[in-house]
Design a protein around this motif. Sequence first.
Motif, PDB file in Angstrom:
ATOM      1  N   UNK A 136       0.495  -0.913   0.090  1.00  0.00           N
ATOM      2  CA  UNK A 136       0.129  -0.334   0.031  1.00  0.00           C
ATOM      3  C   UNK A 136       0.775   1.246   0.320  1.00  0.00           C
ATOM      4  N   UNK A 137       0.384   2.091  -1.083  1.00  0.00           N
ATOM      5  CA  UNK A 137       1.147   3.194  -1.162  1.00  0.00           C
ATOM      6  C   UNK A 137       1.004   4.290  -0.121  1.00  0.00           C
ATOM      7  N   UNK A 138       2.522   4.548   0.200  1.00  0.00           N
ATOM      8  CA  UNK A 138       2.378   5.485   1.762  1.00  0.00           C
ATOM      9  C   UNK A 138       1.947   6.311   1.513  1.00  0.00           C
ATOM     10  N   UNK A 139       1.110   7.672   0.330  1.00  0.00           N
ATOM     11  CA  UNK A 139       1.086   8.805   0.404  1.00  0.00           C
ATOM     12  C   UNK A 139      -0.210   8.641  -0.592  1.00  0.00           C
ATOM     13  N   UNK A 140      -0.672   8.000  -1.127  1.00  0.00           N
ATOM     14  CA  UNK A 140      -2.369   8.212  -1.771  1.00  0.00           C
ATOM     15  C   UNK A 140      -3.319   6.694  -1.716  1.00  0.00           C
TER      16      UNK A 140
END
Length: 152
Positions: A136-140
Amino acid sequence: MSDNLMRVQPIRNGTVIDHIKAGRGRKVLDALELIDKGTTITLLMHVPSKKNSSKDVIKIEDRELSESESQKLALLSPGAQVNIIRNFVVAEKNVASLPSSISEMALCSNVNCITNNERGAITNFNIINNESLSIQCVYCGRKITEDNIEFI
Ligand SMILES: [Zn+2]
């Protein structure tokens, strides 16, 4: 040396990656960018195995895997076994273990994600390992399943 390793012609120095998920060997070769690097590589696919029903095995001559390469391997095939061979003997035996997060290792599939739009942005993903593996992308917040991970 186990029977499984004997199936592969012994190598003097290098790495034997054992217990790769059947059918994943080709993807591992791509992700680790092992092809066309001047090293001798053997990929065995769907080798009968007691542990699973079948597995893939990769033999790499004169090369040992780095830490980040082992992490990539763990993402593609958790539980794969890395055997470092020195002078025909298994010098080290490690099971590829998943980190809790990865940095600068995979691309976010969300085109609007900051990591795809800001120059020099570094990708960061948390590893989610419930019933199946995903990152899972930390940003989006975009979740990417194991099969769709695109490595840098
Ligand atoms: Zn993202």
